[in-house]
Design a protein around this motif. Sequence first.
Motif, PDB file in Angstrom:
ATOM      1  N   HIS A 248       0.789  -1.224   0.000  1.00  0.00           N
ATOM      2  CA  HIS A 248       0.000   0.000   0.000  1.00  0.00           C
ATOM      3  C   HIS A 248       0.828   1.284   0.000  1.00  0.00           C
ATOM      4  CE1 HIS A 248      -3.643  -2.300   0.403  1.00  0.00           C
ATOM      5  NE2 HIS A 248      -3.228  -2.870   1.519  1.00  0.00           N
ATOM      6  N   HIS A 249       2.110   1.221  -0.397  1.00  0.00           N
ATOM      7  CA  HIS A 249       2.919   2.447  -0.342  1.00  0.00           C
ATOM      8  C   HIS A 249       2.570   3.450  -1.435  1.00  0.00           C
ATOM      9  CE1 HIS A 249       5.281  -0.243  -3.010  1.00  0.00           C
ATOM     10  NE2 HIS A 249       5.691   0.863  -3.607  1.00  0.00           N
ATOM     11  N   HIS A 250       1.652   3.084  -2.331  1.00  0.00           N
ATOM     12  CA  HIS A 250       1.151   4.053  -3.324  1.00  0.00           C
ATOM     13  C   HIS A 250      -0.296   4.458  -3.048  1.00  0.00           C
ATOM     14  CE1 HIS A 250       4.562   4.304  -6.025  1.00  0.00           C
ATOM     15  NE2 HIS A 250       4.697   2.992  -5.993  1.00  0.00           N
ATOM     16  N   GLU A 251      -0.794   4.155  -1.858  1.00  0.00           N
ATOM     17  CA  GLU A 251      -2.132   4.605  -1.470  1.00  0.00           C
ATOM     18  C   GLU A 251      -2.059   6.033  -0.938  1.00  0.00           C
ATOM     19  OE1 GLU A 251      -4.664   2.799  -2.119  1.00  0.00           O
ATOM     20  OE2 GLU A 251      -4.120   0.664  -1.953  1.00  0.00           O
ATOM     21  N   TYR A 252      -3.146   6.784  -1.119  1.00  0.00           N
ATOM     22  CA  TYR A 252      -3.230   8.150  -0.608  1.00  0.00           C
ATOM     23  C   TYR A 252      -4.391   8.261   0.386  1.00  0.00           C
ATOM     24  CZ  TYR A 252      -0.061   9.511  -4.382  1.00  0.00           C
ATOM     25  OH  TYR A 252       1.020   9.632  -5.214  1.00  0.00           O
ATOM     26  N   LEU A 253      -4.280   9.185   1.307  1.00  0.00           N
ATOM     27  CA  LEU A 253      -5.268   9.331   2.368  1.00  0.00           C
ATOM     28  C   LEU A 253      -6.654   9.671   1.836  1.00  0.00           C
ATOM     29  CD1 LEU A 253      -3.193  11.336   5.031  1.00  0.00           C
ATOM     30  CD2 LEU A 253      -3.373   8.856   4.719  1.00  0.00           C
TER      31      LEU A 253
ATOM     32  N   TYR B 134      -3.322   3.619  -5.321  1.00  0.00           N
ATOM     33  CA  TYR B 134      -3.505   2.239  -5.800  1.00  0.00           C
ATOM     34  C   TYR B 134      -2.662   1.297  -4.951  1.00  0.00           C
ATOM     35  CZ  TYR B 134       0.980   2.886  -8.333  1.00  0.00           C
ATOM     36  OH  TYR B 134       2.297   3.135  -8.670  1.00  0.00           O
ATOM     37  N   PRO B 135      -2.944  -0.017  -4.924  1.00  0.00           N
ATOM     38  CA  PRO B 135      -3.848  -0.765  -5.813  1.00  0.00           C
ATOM     39  C   PRO B 135      -5.287  -0.877  -5.312  1.00  0.00           C
ATOM     40  CG  PRO B 135      -2.589  -2.300  -4.489  1.00  0.00           C
ATOM     41  CD  PRO B 135      -2.089  -0.926  -4.129  1.00  0.00           C
ATOM     42  N   ASP B 136      -5.569  -0.534  -4.034  1.00  0.00           N
ATOM     43  CA  ASP B 136      -6.870  -0.830  -3.456  1.00  0.00           C
ATOM     44  C   ASP B 136      -7.715   0.394  -3.157  1.00  0.00           C
ATOM     45  OD1 ASP B 136      -6.474  -3.681  -3.364  1.00  0.00           O
ATOM     46  OD2 ASP B 136      -5.098  -3.358  -1.689  1.00  0.00           O
ATOM     47  N   GLY B 137      -7.189   1.600  -3.455  1.00  0.00           N
ATOM     48  CA  GLY B 137      -7.971   2.802  -3.195  1.00  0.00           C
ATOM     49  C   GLY B 137      -8.299   3.007  -1.726  1.00  0.00           C
ATOM     50  N   LEU B 138      -7.368   2.654  -0.839  1.00  0.00           N
ATOM     51  CA  LEU B 138      -7.609   2.826   0.594  1.00  0.00           C
ATOM     52  C   LEU B 138      -7.732   4.305   0.929  1.00  0.00           C
ATOM     53  CD1 LEU B 138      -5.097   0.317   2.260  1.00  0.00           C
ATOM     54  CD2 LEU B 138      -7.401  -0.111   1.374  1.00  0.00           C
ATOM     55  N   SER B 139      -8.394   4.587   2.047  1.00  0.00           N
ATOM     56  CA  SER B 139      -8.469   5.956   2.563  1.00  0.00           C
ATOM     57  C   SER B 139      -7.850   6.003   3.948  1.00  0.00           C
ATOM     58  CB  SER B 139      -9.917   6.448   2.588  1.00  0.00           C
ATOM     59  OG  SER B 139     -10.718   5.586   3.380  1.00  0.00           O
ATOM     60  N   ALA B 140      -7.779   7.193   4.538  1.00  0.00           N
ATOM     61  CA  ALA B 140      -7.005   7.441   5.749  1.00  0.00           C
ATOM     62  C   ALA B 140      -7.214   6.420   6.866  1.00  0.00           C
ATOM     63  CB  ALA B 140      -7.294   8.855   6.250  1.00  0.00           C
ATOM     64  N   PRO B 141      -8.459   6.066   7.243  1.00  0.00           N
ATOM     65  CA  PRO B 141      -8.624   5.149   8.380  1.00  0.00           C
ATOM     66  C   PRO B 141      -7.999   3.767   8.154  1.00  0.00           C
ATOM     67  CG  PRO B 141     -10.689   6.263   7.860  1.00  0.00           C
ATOM     68  CD  PRO B 141      -9.760   6.536   6.725  1.00  0.00           C
ATOM     69  N   GLU B 142      -7.757   3.417   6.900  1.00  0.00           N
ATOM     70  CA  GLU B 142      -7.245   2.084   6.579  1.00  0.00           C
ATOM     71  C   GLU B 142      -5.722   2.058   6.410  1.00  0.00           C
ATOM     72  OE1 GLU B 142     -10.498   0.236   3.674  1.00  0.00           O
ATOM     73  OE2 GLU B 142     -10.003   2.330   3.173  1.00  0.00           O
ATOM     74  N   ILE B 143      -5.067   3.201   6.577  1.00  0.00           N
ATOM     75  CA  ILE B 143      -3.626   3.284   6.307  1.00  0.00           C
ATOM     76  C   ILE B 143      -2.885   3.570   7.610  1.00  0.00           C
ATOM     77  CG2 ILE B 143      -1.824   4.403   4.939  1.00  0.00           C
ATOM     78  CD1 ILE B 143      -3.992   5.263   2.951  1.00  0.00           C
TER      79      ILE B 143
ATOM     80  N   THR C  95       2.904   2.719   6.930  1.00  0.00           N
ATOM     81  CA  THR C  95       2.667   2.854   5.498  1.00  0.00           C
ATOM     82  C   THR C  95       2.617   4.320   5.084  1.00  0.00           C
ATOM     83  OG1 THR C  95       1.479   0.755   5.442  1.00  0.00           O
ATOM     84  CG2 THR C  95       1.104   2.261   3.605  1.00  0.00           C
ATOM     85  N   ARG C  96       2.018   5.171   5.908  1.00  0.00           N
ATOM     86  CA  ARG C  96       1.989   6.612   5.606  1.00  0.00           C
ATOM     87  C   ARG C  96       3.405   7.178   5.507  1.00  0.00           C
ATOM     88  NH1 ARG C  96      -3.080   9.458   8.737  1.00  0.00           N
ATOM     89  NH2 ARG C  96      -4.550   7.716   8.588  1.00  0.00           N
TER      90      ARG C  96
END
Length: 346
Positions: free
Chosen positions: A253-258, A263-272, A276-277
Motif C-alpha cells: 500500500h505504499h502508493h495509497e493516498y489518504l 492504488y492498488p486498493d484505493g484505501l483511505s485514511a482510516p485504513e492506512i 505505510t503513511r
Amino acid sequence: MLPSALMGFGVRLLDPQKPIPGSTMILLVDVDLRNPEMVARLREFRKVSQRGSDQIFAIGKNDLQDELQATALGARKTITKPITEKVLAKHIEERRVALGMTGQTAITAAQAGAQAIQDSFDETKDDTPVNIDKISEAGKNIAASIADLGISEWLSTVRVYHQSTFQHILLVTGIACAFAQNTGMSNSDIAKLTQAGLLHDIGKVWIPEEILDKPGKLTADEFAIVKRHPMDGYNKLSSQGNIDPLILHGVRHHHEYLNGSGYPDGLSAPEIPDLTRILTICDIMGALLEDRSYKPPFSIEKSISILMKMADDGKVERALVRALAHVMTQHWTPAEQPKNSGALKA
C-alpha cells in the motif's frame, strides 16, 4: 546539487566574493578565470592553503586559455565542466587513498544493501523464499551507518554508486530509516520501516527494464504494468509466512493516498497505518531525489514543497511531511568534524 557531506568530507559551496578558507583540502573551481578579482582570490588561497591541499579546475572543453591559467594558479588537474556529485566523489575518493583515511563511510552499508536487494530480486525470479534474515541484517547496517554519518552522506553515496531501481530503493530505505531515528521511533519500528524500505519495490522484478527506465511519459498500458508491482510484491512476500504484517502492508500500500486516490486498493485514511503513511512520503521523496540519466535530482527544498502540495490535496499527512522536512534539512553533525572540501562557483 552538491551534498553537505560525502565520504568523511564536509562539502561547502563557497561564496566567490569572499576569501577562500585556508582549511579547504579539496577545492573544486568553476569560475571565470578571466576575472582579475577571482584570480587574485585564488592566488591568495595558494598562500594560506594547507600542505597537501588540492585545487581542481573545471574548464570548458578544449579551452586552452583557461587550461593555461588554471595551471598557473596551481591546479593539480583540470576537468571538463560541470562539477557534479559524481565528480566530487571521484576526487574525494582519490584524496582518501592519498591521505590513508580508513574512517567509516556509507559505501560498505550501501553495497551490502544493494547486494541484499539483488539477492531478493534473484530469489523472487527463481520463485524461492526471500532471505528475510539477510534483509534484516542489511537494514541494521544501513541504520547504523545513518546514525553515525547522517542522511546527507547516505543520499550522496547512493546516488554516486548506484543507479536505477536499486538507487531508488536504497534512497527510500535511508530516508525512512533517518525519519524513524530522528522522530523517536522504537528500535523495533526502525527495523520494520527499514526492512519495508528494502522490500517495498520487490514487485518491480517483473516490470521490463525498458518501462522502468523509460525517460518519457508512460503510456496507459505501461503504467498499468507498473501499477501491478505493489500487489505482485505483496503476493510474493505474504506467501512466505515469516514477514511482519506491517511490513507487508507497506509493500502493498505504499502508493495509497489518504483521500482514496491511490492504488492498488484505493484505501483511505482510516485504513492506512502510520508505517505505510511514512513509507509513502519517503518513497515520493526518494523518487524526487533520484539522479537518473534523463532526470537530475530535485533539491530537498523543492521535494518538500511538492510533498506539501500533496498534503494540501489530502493525499499525504501534513504532520509527517513537516517531520520529514525537519529530518532532511538538519545540518550534518558527525561525532568527529570532517575534513573540508569546497566548490567555488560563480
